[in-house]
Write a protein that holds these residues in place. Structure first.
Motif: not given
Lengths: 198, 375, 179
Positions: B175-181
């Protein structure tokens, strides 16, 4: 630079293969659905011939079956589902002969492994695909396969049919079978004796 | 009044009539109080109804993709099925487990569902059909939807179960990674539309949708946003936090009854929220299809109520999400993180730059062809 | 009226959960209580119509930093184990520090509250104004601090990559093998 080109071409091939995957599933979306809606389609339902549902003993028009009451099916059954009860009858020549009295099969205990059908030397029993076998009472699951008053179909006399190792080609050449069958049983007993010796 | 005749099926007519009715019979304070309660109840009811409808639609479409028929016993085409499931989940026992951190265990589902409620409230369902219209709409939605992951992490930890814990860790990393994109993709469109407010964004897409307006850059942003949306909601090929073959059910393994229902509901609604935001930001939201100059055509399009446009566009996106879900196999965790950090994020950064150039150089469709697409 | 009631509810939530956050024996629970404090603070911003600040508070503190906190706590040894709390000199001195900090900042806030109140009554800032003030070079515009902070963050990211990177050809295991 070449690694950068590789990166770009990687993205390209990935997108391409993803699109191919999507087209495959898109086609699948519109295919005919395979679900059988059972009680409604009872009239048109097609059950595969290989489906093993209920063990039956085919009888012909003269109410005759092919079971010689040899008991091989009973011996081969892994969990004692089959019980063959035989009786002695007197033939026209005055000989005593074993004949089938009751062939009893317990629906509730059968695992449908097909061993009885495979090993039956006279192809007397088969599995039908009549699968609607649910009953309200456990006693009703115990079927008697031979009909009342039925008897063995007259073919040829095979007193040695009750050997533990029947030959698949036996019906074609009864003469050789007569010779070989006791031999086979002898071999078996020899082996058993060897084992006990060891 | 004009609205009533030109757009007869609009739900705003009902709300306006209610507002005038209440204000004629009582003081403003009480009228507002009653309206707040009505709006709150309406949102919760819509939330539940959409969740039930989504569960039914998902099961049906999934079945069609697998050459099955799906639920078809309860009612015509099985449409009562998800209602019956809801009743079942409501009357199920909530199993109390020993050796869990009780406080966190019982709080976690609320985090997940509250986060999805907060995001749900800001979605414009139709013309004037929006509970809160923040100045910072897009930012608000990305912010509050990031709260849900805390619930998932706490649920995984407090369950005192290794599977739950691993599921929660995976979900957190994902979640933390894909939230960024996802946020960057939305930001790309914010650069183009020049506003973060949902209502202004929809108005700005009257003649050309954002996805076409910024051509290359917008389409890339749309694709990236949809991928990230999938990953954020733990769905599709990115459902490895709840990979049932290795982690039983992931972070909600230990939950039962209504608590599990909360996670379940939030998962479906998050799918809807992602689709709804994508609709609003990229596909013109509730705005009917309009062509500049053809007034008669435009008027006919307005006869179809705006909420129907919204539901239709969102439905198409939800169908796409299901299509993707049943097409691709599950990713491995390192592939998943590779995809984000080595592909989506760099592409996104370049994409924002391209979008800035497009906007500054006046290369968007509405700038190039103001007679066709300009407002 | 309504605003005051909401303010008092939020204030009580902030105070209670702040105390719970420092007094709880479980690390993970402290983090959760801290999260409640941060969310309640965001609620205060919302009450003041500071929507942007509200969203930043939620996105950065509640959604970003708290997730990192919780993940870090997961990775520690026995995250559920209770801490032994003794009234050592460390606890006392940190309590004294906290109280003195509270006094100093409270004094400053009370002294300057009149000046700040002017800003609070204004309408909601538009996003354009905010963006211009962050990226502008004129008076009351903050391009330089903004860029300096981004350089700091960049340094952090580069440092993290350097730590996390696999050293090729300098693998300690290989050295062991050679010996």
């Amino acid at each position: 630079m070449s690694s950068f080109l590789k990166y770009i071409s990687g993205i390209y091939t990935a997108l391409k293969s993803l699109l191919i995957g999507l087209t495959v599933t898109w086609k699948e979306l519109w295919t005919k659905k395979v679900t059988m809606q059972y009680p409604e389609n009872r009239e048109t339902l097609v059950i595969s011939d290989r489906w093993r549902a209920e063990l039956i003993m085919p009888h012909d028009d003269n109410n005759e079956h092919a079971c010689t009451a040899c008991g091989i099916c009973m011996m081969n059954c892994p969990n004692g589902t089959i019980n063959v009860i035989s009786k002695m009858v007197e033939t026209e020549e005055g000989k005593q002969k074993k004949a089938l009295d009751k062939h009893i099969w317990d629906y509730g205990m059968c695992t449908y492994c097909n061993l009885c059908v495979i090993t039956c030397p006279s192809d007397a029993i088969i599995f039908s695909n009549d699968f609607e076998g649910a009953v309200y009472n456990r006693e009703k699951l115990v079927h008697q396969l031979n009909k009342e008053g039925s008897k063995l179909r007259e073919k040829k006399k095979e007193p040695v049919a009750a050997t533990p190792k029947p030959q698949p080609t036996a019906p074609k050449e009864p003469v050789t079978q007569k010779d070989e069958a006791p031999k086979a049983s002898n071999d078996a007993t020899d082996k058993a004796e060897n084992k006990t010796d060891l | 009044m004009l609205l009533t005749y030109s757009q007869p099926l609009e739900l705003t007519n009902v709300s306006k009539a209610l507002d005038t009715f209440l204000k004629t019979y009582m003081a403003d304070f009480w009228a507002y109080l009653i309206e707040f309660v009505i709006v709150g109840v309406a949102i919760i009811a819509t939330y539940a109804i959409i969740a039930l409808a989504l569960i039914y639609i998902e099961r049906k479409i999934t079945a069609f993709f697998q050459a099955r028929l799906g639920p078809n016993r309860l009612g015509k085409y099985g449409w009562i099925q998800s209602l019956a499931d809801m009743v079942k989940i409501l009357i199920k026992e909530i199993i109390h487990i020993n050796n869990v951190d009780k406080f966190l265990f019982y709080t976690a589902p609320f985090f997940v569902i509250v986060a999805s409620f907060l995001a749900f409230g800001a979605i414009p369902f139709g013309q004037g059909l929006q509970a809160v219209d923040f100045n910072i709409g897009v930012f608000y939605v990305t912010a509050v939807s990031s709260l849900g992951i805390i619930g998932i992490l706490l649920a995984g930890w407090s369950s005192n179960n290794k599977y739950s814990m691993i599921g929660a860790m995976r979900s957190g990393a994902q979640f933390v990674s894909y939230e960024l994109s996802g946020a960057f993709a939305l930001m790309t469109i914010v650069v183009m539309s020049g506003t973060m407010q949902f209502s202004e964004m929809v108005e700005g897409q009257r003649y050309v949708w954002n996805i076409f307006n910024g051509h290359i850059s917008s389409i890339i942003a749309f694709v990236i946003y949809m991928i990230c949306g999938h990953a954020e909601t733990n769905r599709g090929p990115f459902d490895l936090p709840e990979a049932e073959s290795e982690l039983t059910a992931g972070y909600h393994t230990e939950y039962s009854g209504l608590q599990f229902g909360f996670f379940y509901l939030a998962e479906y609604l998050n799918m809807f929220i992602i689709a709804a935001i994508a609709t609003t930001v990229f596909l013109g939201g509730w705005m009917p299809v309009q062509i500049k100059g053809l007034d008669g055509f435009n008027q006919i399009m307005w006869y179809i109520p705006s909420w129907a446009w919204f539901v239709g566009k969102t439905g198409v996106l939800i169908f796409m999400s299901l299509w993707v879900r049943w097409s691709f196999p599950r990713l491995r965790i390192d592939h998943l993180l590779n995809l984000e950090w080595k592909y989506l994020l760099p592409i996104n950064l370049v994409n924002i730059l391209v979008m800035v150039i497009i906007v500054l150089a006046g290369l968007s469709l509405s700038d190039l062809f103001p007679k066709l697409f300009g407002i | 009226m309504a605003e005051q009631i909401i303010f008092y509810i939020l204030a009580i939530v902030i105070v209670v959960f702040s105390i719970l956050a420092v007094s709880s024996k479980l690390v993970i629970r402290s983090a959760t209580y801290l999260l409640f404090v941060l969310i309640a603070t965001a609620g205060l911003y919302l009450l003041l119509n500071f929507h942007y600040l509200f969203a930043v508070q939620i996105a950065v503190y509640a959604g970003g930093i708290m997730v990192l906190f919780i993940m870090a706590i997961f990775l520690t040894h026995k995250p559920g184990a209770t801490m032994n709390q003794r009234m050592s000199w460390k606890v006392k001195s940190s309590a004294a520090l906290a109280v003195s900090g509270l006094l100093i900042s409270g004094y400053i806030i009370i002294k300057n509250v009149v000046k700040v109140a002017g800003y609070l009554k204004g309408d909601e800032l538009s996003m354009q104004d905010l963006g211009h003030s962050m990226m502008g070079t004129q008076k009351y515009q903050y391009l330089l601090p903004f860029e300096v902070i981004s350089v700091l963050l960049l340094a952090c990211i580069v440092g993290a990559i350097l730590i996390a990177r696999k050293e090729t050809g300098n693998d300690p295991k290989e050295n062991v093998k050679d010996k």
